[in-house]
Design a protein around this motif. Sequence first.
Motif, PDB file in Angstrom:
ATOM      1  N   GLU A  94       0.798  -1.216   0.000  1.00 23.65           N
ATOM      2  CA  GLU A  94       0.000   0.000   0.000  1.00 23.65           C
ATOM      3  C   GLU A  94       0.834   1.270   0.000  1.00 23.65           C
ATOM      4  O   GLU A  94       0.420   2.285  -0.554  1.00 23.65           O
ATOM      5  N   PHE A  95       2.002   1.218   0.629  1.00 19.07           N
ATOM      6  CA  PHE A  95       2.828   2.420   0.725  1.00 19.07           C
ATOM      7  C   PHE A  95       4.143   2.307  -0.027  1.00 19.07           C
ATOM      8  O   PHE A  95       4.899   3.265  -0.088  1.00 19.07           O
ATOM      9  N   ASP A  96       4.430   1.109  -0.577  1.00 21.11           N
ATOM     10  CA  ASP A  96       5.713   0.861  -1.226  1.00 21.11           C
ATOM     11  C   ASP A  96       6.856   1.207  -0.267  1.00 21.11           C
ATOM     12  O   ASP A  96       7.851   1.820  -0.646  1.00 21.11           O
ATOM     13  N   ALA A  97       6.665   0.812   0.996  1.00 22.50           N
ATOM     14  CA  ALA A  97       7.616   1.174   2.046  1.00 22.50           C
ATOM     15  C   ALA A  97       8.915   0.391   1.918  1.00 22.50           C
ATOM     16  O   ALA A  97       8.933  -0.746   1.442  1.00 22.50           O
ATOM     17  N   ARG A  98      10.001   1.033   2.336  1.00 26.66           N
ATOM     18  CA  ARG A  98      11.309   0.374   2.402  1.00 26.66           C
ATOM     19  C   ARG A  98      11.467  -0.181   3.815  1.00 26.66           C
ATOM     20  O   ARG A  98      11.656   0.568   4.774  1.00 26.66           O
ATOM     21  N   LEU A  99      11.392  -1.504   3.940  1.00 24.25           N
ATOM     22  CA  LEU A  99      11.257  -2.140   5.243  1.00 24.25           C
ATOM     23  C   LEU A  99      12.474  -2.976   5.598  1.00 24.25           C
ATOM     24  O   LEU A  99      13.033  -3.679   4.753  1.00 24.25           O
ATOM     25  N   GLN A 100      12.857  -2.920   6.885  1.00 25.26           N
ATOM     26  CA  GLN A 100      13.861  -3.841   7.390  1.00 25.26           C
ATOM     27  C   GLN A 100      13.276  -5.251   7.383  1.00 25.26           C
ATOM     28  O   GLN A 100      12.147  -5.458   7.816  1.00 25.26           O
ATOM     29  N   GLY A 101      14.034  -6.205   6.889  1.00 29.38           N
ATOM     30  CA  GLY A 101      13.552  -7.575   6.825  1.00 29.38           C
ATOM     31  C   GLY A 101      12.834  -7.894   5.532  1.00 29.38           C
ATOM     32  O   GLY A 101      12.262  -8.979   5.385  1.00 29.38           O
ATOM     33  N   ALA A 102      12.870  -6.972   4.558  1.00 27.88           N
ATOM     34  CA  ALA A 102      12.146  -7.163   3.306  1.00 27.88           C
ATOM     35  C   ALA A 102      12.621  -8.400   2.556  1.00 27.88           C
ATOM     36  O   ALA A 102      11.829  -9.073   1.890  1.00 27.88           O
ATOM     37  N   GLU A 103      13.923  -8.714   2.681  1.00 31.59           N
ATOM     38  CA  GLU A 103      14.448  -9.877   1.969  1.00 31.59           C
ATOM     39  C   GLU A 103      13.829 -11.183   2.461  1.00 31.59           C
ATOM     40  O   GLU A 103      13.848 -12.199   1.763  1.00 31.59           O
ATOM     41  N   LEU A 104      13.249 -11.147   3.673  1.00 31.03           N
ATOM     42  CA  LEU A 104      12.585 -12.317   4.240  1.00 31.03           C
ATOM     43  C   LEU A 104      11.064 -12.206   4.167  1.00 31.03           C
ATOM     44  O   LEU A 104      10.349 -13.072   4.672  1.00 31.03           O
ATOM     45  N   GLY A 105      10.573 -11.131   3.563  1.00 32.72           N
ATOM     46  CA  GLY A 105       9.133 -10.911   3.519  1.00 32.72           C
ATOM     47  C   GLY A 105       8.571 -10.490   4.857  1.00 32.72           C
ATOM     48  O   GLY A 105       7.406 -10.778   5.163  1.00 32.72           O
ATOM     49  N   LEU A 106       9.375  -9.780   5.655  1.00 33.91           N
ATOM     50  CA  LEU A 106       8.962  -9.358   6.994  1.00 33.91           C
ATOM     51  C   LEU A 106       9.182  -7.860   7.170  1.00 33.91           C
ATOM     52  O   LEU A 106      10.042  -7.263   6.519  1.00 33.91           O
ATOM     53  N   ASP A 107       8.405  -7.267   8.052  1.00 32.83           N
ATOM     54  CA  ASP A 107       8.660  -5.914   8.553  1.00 32.83           C
ATOM     55  C   ASP A 107       9.072  -6.063  10.006  1.00 32.83           C
ATOM     56  O   ASP A 107       8.271  -6.495  10.840  1.00 32.83           O
ATOM     57  N   ARG A 108      10.319  -5.732  10.317  1.00 30.33           N
ATOM     58  CA  ARG A 108      10.797  -5.898  11.682  1.00 30.33           C
ATOM     59  C   ARG A 108      11.789  -4.805  12.022  1.00 30.33           C
ATOM     60  O   ARG A 108      12.424  -4.215  11.144  1.00 30.33           O
ATOM     61  N   ASP A 109      11.897  -4.512  13.311  1.00 32.28           N
ATOM     62  CA  ASP A 109      12.890  -3.551  13.785  1.00 32.28           C
ATOM     63  C   ASP A 109      13.274  -3.899  15.215  1.00 32.28           C
ATOM     64  O   ASP A 109      12.794  -4.888  15.787  1.00 32.28           O
ATOM     65  N   THR A 110      14.133  -3.080  15.797  1.00 34.03           N
ATOM     66  CA  THR A 110      14.659  -3.380  17.133  1.00 34.03           C
ATOM     67  C   THR A 110      13.606  -3.238  18.225  1.00 34.03           C
ATOM     68  O   THR A 110      13.785  -3.763  19.324  1.00 34.03           O
ATOM     69  N   TYR A 111      12.509  -2.545  17.952  1.00 30.84           N
ATOM     70  CA  TYR A 111      11.475  -2.355  18.967  1.00 30.84           C
ATOM     71  C   TYR A 111      10.636  -3.614  19.171  1.00 30.84           C
ATOM     72  O   TYR A 111      10.064  -3.813  20.247  1.00 30.84           O
TER      73      TYR A 111
END
Length: 251
Positions: A41-58
């Motif tokens: 929906e947003f074409d966001a640049r996401l951490q974990g994109a290579e795994l098909g995930l959205d993830r961060d340190t939080y």
Amino acid sequence: MTQIARIKEPRPERRLQAERLIGGQALREAQALRYAVFSQEFDARLQGAELGLDRDTYDSHCSHIGVRDLSSGQLVATTRLLDHQAADGLGGFYSEEEFSLHGLKGLQGPILEIGRTCVHPAYRNGGTIAVLWSELAEVLNQGEYRYLMGCASISMQDGGIQAEAIMQRLRERYLCNEHLRAEPRHPLPPLDLPHNVIAELPPLLKAYMRLGAKVCGEPCWDREFQVADVFILLKRDDLCPRYARHFKAAV
């Protein structure tokens, strides 16, 4: 001429249930749903994109809740929650990466931050949100949190027209700096937009406003997600009575 009857297939029955998402597998389900929604929906640049995930340190410091369709087993909605104690250990709330929150330390009572909320496109209706809200209510009541805060996003893919049109409405009805003022670290580019341009509030932002939340300042431009983030604050005492049934002991 042969007549062909079009038979509308009945929609499969949905049985939605809220749950606490505990353990690595459940967290990855939430991260996968977030990735699917945010990247599409947003074409966001996401951490974990290579795994098909959205993830961060939080993520590992938050609690996660969701809604599952028991008929299919699919996770269809999720959000994550960060309380003030965990935020102290991290050096601040996630929202503080985007905003200077003037007055935050003066808020009296425990605070819960909500974030990364998303709903599968096929389940975006009041029923799904109500189920998610019911579980959020349990968390709020168990922790006796007095404030709920977080961000709601508006797409910037049109150059900011939708965001500015929505902000014109929010400034008139929902802007309040009585308890806290959110100053964006990356304000939106100036845009001169006629007042007769109208845009529909995104479902999540609309849901927050219906609960009784207030907007605490101008939005922040999140370039990674390509959205304008609006900071909202809900004081437990100001919860809209119409929706208080979702928050049993909240009023």
